[in-house]
Design a protein around this motif. Structure first.
Motif, PDB file in Angstrom:
ATOM      1  N   GLU A 113       0.827  -1.205   0.000  1.00  0.00           N
ATOM      2  CA  GLU A 113       0.000   0.000   0.000  1.00  0.00           C
ATOM      3  C   GLU A 113       0.860   1.253   0.000  1.00  0.00           C
ATOM      4  O   GLU A 113       0.521   2.242  -0.651  1.00  0.00           O
ATOM      5  N   THR A 114       1.954   1.212   0.751  1.00  0.00           N
ATOM      6  CA  THR A 114       2.880   2.346   0.766  1.00  0.00           C
ATOM      7  C   THR A 114       3.444   2.571  -0.634  1.00  0.00           C
ATOM      8  O   THR A 114       3.528   3.708  -1.107  1.00  0.00           O
ATOM      9  N   TYR A 115       3.810   1.497  -1.284  1.00  0.00           N
ATOM     10  CA  TYR A 115       4.377   1.602  -2.638  1.00  0.00           C
ATOM     11  C   TYR A 115       3.314   2.078  -3.628  1.00  0.00           C
ATOM     12  O   TYR A 115       3.612   2.874  -4.526  1.00  0.00           O
ATOM     13  N   LEU A 116       2.081   1.615  -3.457  1.00  0.00           N
ATOM     14  CA  LEU A 116       0.998   2.069  -4.322  1.00  0.00           C
ATOM     15  C   LEU A 116       0.781   3.563  -4.157  1.00  0.00           C
ATOM     16  O   LEU A 116       0.587   4.288  -5.150  1.00  0.00           O
ATOM     17  N   VAL A 121       1.579   9.195  -6.203  1.00  0.00           N
ATOM     18  CA  VAL A 121       2.276  10.478  -6.076  1.00  0.00           C
ATOM     19  C   VAL A 121       3.129  10.744  -7.305  1.00  0.00           C
ATOM     20  O   VAL A 121       3.130  11.850  -7.850  1.00  0.00           O
ATOM     21  N   HIS A 122       3.859   9.724  -7.739  1.00  0.00           N
ATOM     22  CA  HIS A 122       4.736   9.884  -8.905  1.00  0.00           C
ATOM     23  C   HIS A 122       3.919  10.201 -10.155  1.00  0.00           C
ATOM     24  O   HIS A 122       4.295  11.071 -10.954  1.00  0.00           O
ATOM     25  N   VAL A 131       7.084  19.312  -1.145  1.00  0.00           N
ATOM     26  CA  VAL A 131       5.949  19.503  -0.237  1.00  0.00           C
ATOM     27  C   VAL A 131       4.636  19.246  -0.970  1.00  0.00           C
ATOM     28  O   VAL A 131       3.668  18.776  -0.376  1.00  0.00           O
ATOM     29  N   GLY A 132       4.606  19.531  -2.277  1.00  0.00           N
ATOM     30  CA  GLY A 132       3.419  19.258  -3.074  1.00  0.00           C
ATOM     31  C   GLY A 132       3.180  17.775  -3.255  1.00  0.00           C
ATOM     32  O   GLY A 132       2.023  17.319  -3.297  1.00  0.00           O
ATOM     33  N   LYS A 133       4.252  17.001  -3.353  1.00  0.00           N
ATOM     34  CA  LYS A 133       4.123  15.542  -3.446  1.00  0.00           C
ATOM     35  C   LYS A 133       3.530  14.980  -2.150  1.00  0.00           C
ATOM     36  O   LYS A 133       2.642  14.119  -2.173  1.00  0.00           O
ATOM     37  N   VAL A 134       4.037  15.482  -1.009  1.00  0.00           N
ATOM     38  CA  VAL A 134       3.518  15.020   0.275  1.00  0.00           C
ATOM     39  C   VAL A 134       2.044  15.392   0.406  1.00  0.00           C
ATOM     40  O   VAL A 134       1.233  14.609   0.908  1.00  0.00           O
ATOM     41  N   ALA A 135       1.684  16.583  -0.060  1.00  0.00           N
ATOM     42  CA  ALA A 135       0.296  17.034   0.033  1.00  0.00           C
ATOM     43  C   ALA A 135      -0.641  16.141  -0.786  1.00  0.00           C
ATOM     44  O   ALA A 135      -1.757  15.845  -0.353  1.00  0.00           O
ATOM     45  N   ARG A 181       9.538   8.695  -0.540  1.00  0.00           N
ATOM     46  CA  ARG A 181       9.705   9.416   0.728  1.00  0.00           C
ATOM     47  C   ARG A 181       8.464  10.243   1.031  1.00  0.00           C
ATOM     48  O   ARG A 181       8.043  10.342   2.185  1.00  0.00           O
ATOM     49  N   ALA A 182       7.892  10.847   0.005  1.00  0.00           N
ATOM     50  CA  ALA A 182       6.700  11.674   0.207  1.00  0.00           C
ATOM     51  C   ALA A 182       5.537  10.827   0.725  1.00  0.00           C
ATOM     52  O   ALA A 182       4.799  11.252   1.619  1.00  0.00           O
ATOM     53  N   ALA A 183       5.372   9.638   0.173  1.00  0.00           N
ATOM     54  CA  ALA A 183       4.317   8.741   0.637  1.00  0.00           C
ATOM     55  C   ALA A 183       4.523   8.386   2.104  1.00  0.00           C
ATOM     56  O   ALA A 183       3.583   8.407   2.914  1.00  0.00           O
ATOM     57  N   LYS A 184       5.758   8.083   2.474  1.00  0.00           N
ATOM     58  CA  LYS A 184       6.057   7.719   3.862  1.00  0.00           C
ATOM     59  C   LYS A 184       5.884   8.907   4.798  1.00  0.00           C
ATOM     60  O   LYS A 184       5.384   8.758   5.922  1.00  0.00           O
TER      61      LYS A 184
END
Length: 226
Positions: A113-116, A121-122, A131-135, A181-184
């Protein structure tokens, strides 16, 4: 009578010991919940790595909380509307995307799920600021928590018509390190969107309904809305 007095004294002494022990545990717990000037170890190193990653610190992540780390924490707190005290407590740690307790929210999710989430995000935010990726990742997690959407990461991502990256196949691209990293970071509690459930590119979006949502902020090319 004497025996009764001794029994009472015993219980008073025992109660005193228990109270002191409870206070000791509270102090230990409080100490473990903050990282401040003079602290050393893995938690300090994690704080320093995040400060470096977000551009608040230039020095090495050596695990020693000194003046440079303190100044970086103060700068981060001031820029992000946090209490400016130079101490990394629960709120500052959450804003940095880390857990001082040593356990991360990402551990509650399967690696798949983390990888998904990283793939989403990618596909959706490639080329956007970090920060936009994390958002973007945070919006997915906000939907998981909302009764308006499916209650799993995969359910939210693959909900019909939810994300362009799913429709055009970009969800199948291999995510880069920033996306992972953004997903995590989002799974660990960092939400730059402030609880938003939607985002869109106002330049390219043709969905009339999305324009009816209340925009809370913009990051890069995306508007984030509720």
């Amino acid at each position: 009578m004497l025996k009764a007095m001794k029994t009472k004294e015993f219980w008073l002494q025992l109660l005193t010991v228990l109270v002191l022990f409870s206070l000791f545990l509270m102090v230990v717990k409080a100490d473990a919940a903050v990282v401040a000037w003079g602290s050393k170890g893995e938690q300090v190193r994690l704080v320093q790595e995040k400060l470096r990653q977000y551009g608040y610190m230039n020095g090495t992540a050596d695990g020693v909380f000194g003046k440079e780390t303190y100044d970086a924490v103060v700068w981060f707190q001031r820029k992000n509307g946090l209490r400016v005290d130079g101490v990394v407590g629960e709120k500052t740690a959450a804003a940095l995307g880390i857990s001082l307790a040593g356990s991360v929210a990402a551990a509650g999710y399967q690696e798949s799920e983390t990888y998904l989430l990283a793939r989403l995000v990618h596909g959706e935010a490639r080329g956007e600021p970090y920060v936009g990726k994390v958002a973007v990742a945070a919006v997915v997690l906000n939907r998981v928590k909302s009764p308006l959407f499916p209650n799993t990461i995969s359910g939210v991502i693959y909900q019909a018509g939810a994300f362009d990256a799913v429709k055009d196949g970009q969800i199948n691209l291999t995510p880069d390190n920033d996306s992972i990293r953004a997903a995590k970071d989002a799974l660990n509690g960092w939400d730059p969107s402030g609880g938003c459930l939607y985002y869109y590119n106002p330049v390219t979006s043709t969905n009339k309904w999305i324009w009816t949502r209340t925009v809370q902020l913009s990051i890069g090319k995306h508007n984030f809305a509720i």
